[in-house]
Design an enzyme around this catalytic site. Sequence first.
Site, PDB file in Angstrom:
ATOM      1  N   SER A 166      -9.090  21.147  -8.117  1.00 36.63           N
ATOM      2  CA  SER A 166      -9.024  19.825  -7.504  1.00 36.63           C
ATOM      3  C   SER A 166      -8.958  19.939  -5.979  1.00 36.63           C
ATOM      4  O   SER A 166      -9.864  20.433  -5.352  1.00 36.63           O
ATOM      5  CB  SER A 166      -7.846  19.033  -8.072  1.00 36.63           C
ATOM      6  OG  SER A 166      -7.911  17.686  -7.697  1.00 36.63           O
ATOM      7  N   ASP A 322     -13.327  17.740  -6.337  1.00 38.69           N
ATOM      8  CA  ASP A 322     -13.865  17.597  -7.695  1.00 38.69           C
ATOM      9  C   ASP A 322     -14.096  16.136  -8.055  1.00 38.69           C
ATOM     10  O   ASP A 322     -14.416  15.814  -9.206  1.00 38.69           O
ATOM     11  CB  ASP A 322     -12.961  18.266  -8.728  1.00 38.69           C
ATOM     12  CG  ASP A 322     -11.601  17.609  -8.864  1.00 38.69           C
ATOM     13  OD1 ASP A 322     -11.077  17.101  -7.850  1.00 38.69           O
ATOM     14  OD2 ASP A 322     -11.049  17.584  -9.980  1.00 38.69           O
ATOM     15  N   ASP A 324     -12.312  13.456  -8.496  1.00 38.77           N
ATOM     16  CA  ASP A 324     -11.517  12.634  -9.417  1.00 38.77           C
ATOM     17  C   ASP A 324     -10.540  11.730  -8.666  1.00 38.77           C
ATOM     18  O   ASP A 324      -9.959  10.824  -9.259  1.00 38.77           O
ATOM     19  CB  ASP A 324     -10.793  13.479 -10.462  1.00 38.77           C
ATOM     20  CG  ASP A 324      -9.723  14.406  -9.900  1.00 38.77           C
ATOM     21  OD1 ASP A 324      -9.690  14.606  -8.660  1.00 38.77           O
ATOM     22  OD2 ASP A 324      -8.934  14.950 -10.697  1.00 38.77           O
ATOM     23  N   LYS A 434      -8.378  10.102 -14.237  1.00 34.49           N
ATOM     24  CA  LYS A 434      -8.708   9.541 -12.937  1.00 34.49           C
ATOM     25  C   LYS A 434     -10.166   9.829 -12.614  1.00 34.49           C
ATOM     26  O   LYS A 434     -10.692  10.899 -12.921  1.00 34.49           O
ATOM     27  CB  LYS A 434      -7.769  10.049 -11.855  1.00 34.49           C
ATOM     28  CG  LYS A 434      -7.586  11.546 -11.771  1.00 34.49           C
ATOM     29  CD  LYS A 434      -6.527  11.861 -10.735  1.00 34.49           C
ATOM     30  CE  LYS A 434      -6.196  13.350 -10.685  1.00 34.49           C
ATOM     31  NZ  LYS A 434      -5.404  13.781 -11.848  1.00 34.49           N
TER      32      LYS A 434
END
Length: 605
Positions: A166, A322, A324, A434
């Site tokens: 992430s 990433d 999200d 998310k």
Amino acid sequence: RFERSSGDDDDEMAEQETKRARIHNLAEEWLTLDKNEATASVVRDLLQKKDDAQLDDMFSVRMAFGTAGLRAAMGPGYSRMNLVTVIQTTQGMSAYLKSIYNDSPYSVLVGYDGRHNSRDFAAATAHVFALGGARVFLFDTLSPTPYVPFGVSLLGCAAGVMITASHNPKEDNGYKVYWSNGAQIISPHDKLIQQHIEQNLKLWDGVWDFAKQKHESPLEKVTTAYCAAVKMLQFEPDRKPKSDDIPITYTAMHGVGYHYVRLAYESFGLPPVIPVKEQVEPDADFPTVKYPNPEEGKGALALAMKTADANNSEVIVANDPDADRLAVAVKHQGAWRIFNGNEIGALLGWWTWHRFVTHHPNARRDDKYMLASTVSSKILATIAAKEGFQFEETLTGFKWMGNKTRDLQAEGKEVLFSFEEAIGFCIGSNVVDKDGVSAAASVAEFANWSAKQGLTLVDQLSRIYDEYGWHVTNNSYFICRSPPTIERIFAKIRKDGHYPAEIAGIKVRSVRDLTTGYDSTQANKKAILPVQSGNMITFVLENDCCITLRTSGTEPKIKFYSEIRAEAKSPAEREAVTKKLADIIDKMVEALLEPTANGLQPKTD
């Protein structure tokens, strides 16, 4: 006076030598497993140099698999992300899936981001699942994290794995797991997977042949279906780009989002974004930012602001690497205003509800839900109480909201929106995690709709607070790399069950400790939300101020969250409430966290 005897010294030396021998044995064992010369050569060199400190760091503790999967620095050793630990983890997960499905067919979807080694980790993961008997889908190029949970549901997979860390620093990588319901795993799956990992540490025959293998890529199918699903989130059906649409600046923070956000904007009928050219293409070194996390504020968004100013753009949307998460900034009255996660949650929650009631004016409201994590603003609860839909809070993290969404759907309910203050948003339930891609499109449509009324998103947020009350939050964190210090801080707060009676001179009305399961508001003193492994204590003061202290599950941080709701409509009234909360938090930090005494490092902008 106590004096050490020579026997004490001998015992200590013997203990150290035993530990050293164990670590060296583990390193030698590693060399029999690791066929990747890049990491194996490092271990051989450290053994030759007898660098016991580094070897101990690499081999003394094995990474534990949890509900977040794995996330750690890359490098050799059982404590790091590397091909050996990825293969061992996948062997364990494969064995667990096989124990559930037996001889029945099942499939697994694997995706990966643009970090160093992500492609190889994903290829090795896919190959091991195939060796274990699964039908394997492997995206053939970089993808955003939300595509994996969406793809798991679309393809009917037993599980999904996303190789990503992430928004962590460039040195890290991770292994994120989704279950057949498209949500992140929760207990007992994590514990059972860990057990199967420990039972499958010996590498299977053929696992190192992953580079030669070909797997079915469903990326085109998933992308087409995702864009069709995103289109259903439009406020204005069949919207087309308009000549008076406002320009939106976009940064992918050196991640994977740009291509996929462009497709989402096309699906929404929005004009193309203005890209921050230095940051829109994947770059695993994240060269232009200290941390690749748009939540960090102006430092992370500096280039986006420069690009926006150069293009007369007054709205910035930013994904993390990433894609999200989503950050939003707006030029308002000549200055850039970066929204925090709670503010974006208020905006998207209101916009989602406005879209729903506009399209379905006569629909039932009492079976519609919005969700938020327990440390997030309670603005959705306030809106729900007035508008007639339902609100529920969950533990921190989208794994809880995703699984709660599926539970509610099984009861015939509909979840319209979920969010957490750490800039994580989920509109609808196409993705039960998310999703910064669909959120970026929805924010852009909301900003355009507002602009045509002569309003910015700052104006819209103010109107929301006028309607539902001023919800002001004050959230931040301290970095603490000493686990014993963290435990000592929280043990002192608990004082064997005797929590602080007041904070900042204000009486504490209630306490909930989700580490011990205590809740002073319940008749049996037991919390309704489940106990969690990390530290998490919530105080509600007599003035309705809510304060939560918790540790992070993925970073060396002590986080705090706070909120006050007040009927304050004028700028002066709101400023007074904001200052009041800031004073409470300053005093709470000094009294409970004692940053100077405990060597805590504050957040930097």
